[in-house]
Design a protein around this motif. Structure first.
Motif, mmCIF file in Angstrom:
data_model
loop_
_atom_site.group_PDB
_atom_site.id
_atom_site.type_symbol
_atom_site.label_atom_id
_atom_site.label_comp_id
_atom_site.label_asym_id
_atom_site.label_seq_id
_atom_site.Cartn_x
_atom_site.Cartn_y
_atom_site.Cartn_z
ATOM 1 N N TRP A 147 2.948 25.978 -83.212
ATOM 2 C CA TRP A 147 4.133 25.212 -83.542
ATOM 3 C C TRP A 147 5.202 25.425 -82.480
ATOM 4 O O TRP A 147 5.183 26.403 -81.738
ATOM 5 C CB TRP A 147 4.661 25.621 -84.919
ATOM 6 C CG TRP A 147 5.225 27.009 -84.993
ATOM 7 C CD1 TRP A 147 6.539 27.372 -84.922
ATOM 8 C CD2 TRP A 147 4.494 28.233 -85.162
ATOM 9 N NE1 TRP A 147 6.675 28.735 -85.021
ATOM 10 C CE2 TRP A 147 5.437 29.289 -85.173
ATOM 11 C CE3 TRP A 147 3.139 28.535 -85.306
ATOM 12 C CZ2 TRP A 147 5.062 30.615 -85.319
ATOM 13 C CZ3 TRP A 147 2.759 29.856 -85.448
ATOM 14 C CH2 TRP A 147 3.716 30.878 -85.450
ATOM 15 N N ARG A 148 6.121 24.465 -82.407
ATOM 16 C CA ARG A 148 7.305 24.556 -81.549
ATOM 17 C C ARG A 148 8.512 24.148 -82.371
ATOM 18 O O ARG A 148 8.482 23.129 -83.050
ATOM 19 C CB ARG A 148 7.170 23.639 -80.330
ATOM 20 C CG ARG A 148 6.110 24.059 -79.324
ATOM 21 C CD ARG A 148 6.063 23.089 -78.151
ATOM 22 N NE ARG A 148 5.057 23.478 -77.176
ATOM 23 C CZ ARG A 148 5.254 24.324 -76.164
ATOM 24 N NH1 ARG A 148 6.470 24.849 -75.998
ATOM 25 N NH2 ARG A 148 4.299 24.623 -75.332
ATOM 26 N N ASP A 149 9.565 24.959 -82.284
ATOM 27 C CA ASP A 149 10.755 24.638 -83.079
ATOM 28 C C ASP A 149 11.946 25.429 -82.549
ATOM 29 O O ASP A 149 11.901 26.665 -82.494
ATOM 30 C CB ASP A 149 10.521 24.993 -84.551
ATOM 31 C CG ASP A 149 11.712 24.660 -85.426
ATOM 32 O OD1 ASP A 149 12.316 23.591 -85.231
ATOM 33 O OD2 ASP A 149 12.051 25.492 -86.298
ATOM 34 N N SER A 153 8.015 28.893 -79.390
ATOM 35 C CA SER A 153 6.636 28.423 -79.311
ATOM 36 C C SER A 153 5.752 29.505 -79.904
ATOM 37 O O SER A 153 5.751 30.644 -79.418
ATOM 38 C CB SER A 153 6.250 28.152 -77.855
ATOM 39 O OG SER A 153 4.876 27.816 -77.750
#
Length: 297
Positions: A147-149, A153
């Motif tokens: 996921w990336r947010d 990462s």
């Protein structure tokens, strides 16, 4: 929020290979089921590096191993017949159970040079599974939940966290994740596990009002916890439920000292099969090895 900070202790494995030993620690043997945690490198591997830098064939019982790389490559061979390279952001989850042997060699570095950096961890098996059949599973980087947010990462290596579940079969509840954070990025440490830790591989973070730098592991209380990267950072999050009292004897883990002694005698007597395709040498049982008690964490 932070119960303890553990500083890595540099250890030479011979042949120029150096690690930072984090677990076990005298005052904190385990975090959940995690009983061993080594930070490998970062180090440059020169073309033609001596074979003494390799991790030669050696045995395990009572645990699962995972070598996770940020950079570089190691060639894995084991007594189950598996032979494949370990590459960055891939997972080799090997469950030793009643006994397995393996090697990890710097073949790419020897041929063309390399930059090696990663983490070697051991997960103790629950008592009921200590003598399970050995097994091995490999997961490509594309297989890892990611996921990336907000400048974070993440890759989930094993277990469950952040609403995701990794593919590796574990024998007890745990989580193990790799996060890269941009400067100023914030992340939550997963809740719902009895014991948790945060290790800083590179960079600098703040957590619970304290600063952690590369080579430090924070052992956390059960309370909710958030961290902030003060500069670009790479961290590992780990934890899970305790599996009970464990003993360490060289590369062996067990709830029974007698079982550890048996494993040592089996290795000394050559009763443990060496890895397929890598059976011309092995790591001798070290002189002076002592059994290490591992009280309930």
């Amino acid at each position: 929020m932070i119960e303890m900070i553990i500083e890595q202790r540099r250890r030479s494995l011979g042949g120029g290979l150096e690690v930072g030993r984090v677990l076990p620690f005298a005052e904190r043997r385990m975090i959940g089921p995690f009983i061993f945690f080594d930070h490998m490198g970062p180090m440059d591997i020169a073309p033609g590096v001596d074979r003494n830098a390799d991790v030669r064939p050696h045995p395990h019982i009572g645990l699962s191993t995972v070598t996770y790389l940020y950079s570089g490559e190691m060639m894995h061979r084991d007594s189950l017949g598996y032979e494949l390279p370990v590459r960055p952001q891939e997972v080799n989850w090997m469950t030793a159970g009643r006994g397995v042997t393996h090697s990890e060699r710097l073949e790419k570095g020897r041929a063309s040079g390399d930059h090696l950096h990663g983490i070697q961890a051991w997960v103790a098996l629950p008592t009921a599974d200590e003598e399970t059949d050995p097994a091995f599973a490999h997961y490509e980087g594309a297989d890892l939940p990611a996921w990336r947010d907000g400048g974070v990462s993440g890759h989930l290596i094993a277990g469950s966290a952040y609403g995701l579940v990794a593919g590796a079969r574990t024998h007890s509840p745990l989580f193990y994740a790799h996060l890269d954070l941009e400067a100023g990025a914030r992340a939550e440490v997963p809740m719902g596990h009895g014991e948790r830790g945060v290790y800083v591989a590179t960079g600098e973070i703040t957590l619970g009002g304290r600063t952690l730098t590369a080579g430090q592991m924070a052992v956390l209380s059960p309370a909710a916890s958030h961290l902030r990267a003060e500069r670009p950072s790479t961290i590992m999050l780990l934890g899970g439920e305790p599996v009970g009292e464990r003993y360490l004897y060289w590369n062996f883990v067990s709830s029974s000292p007698d079982r550890l002694q048996q494993a040592a005698e089996d290795w000394k007597a050559g009763r443990m099969k060496l890895p397929d395709g890598d059976d011309q040498e092995f790591t001798p049982f070290p002189d002076g090895a002592r059994m290490m008690p591992s009280p309930l964490s």
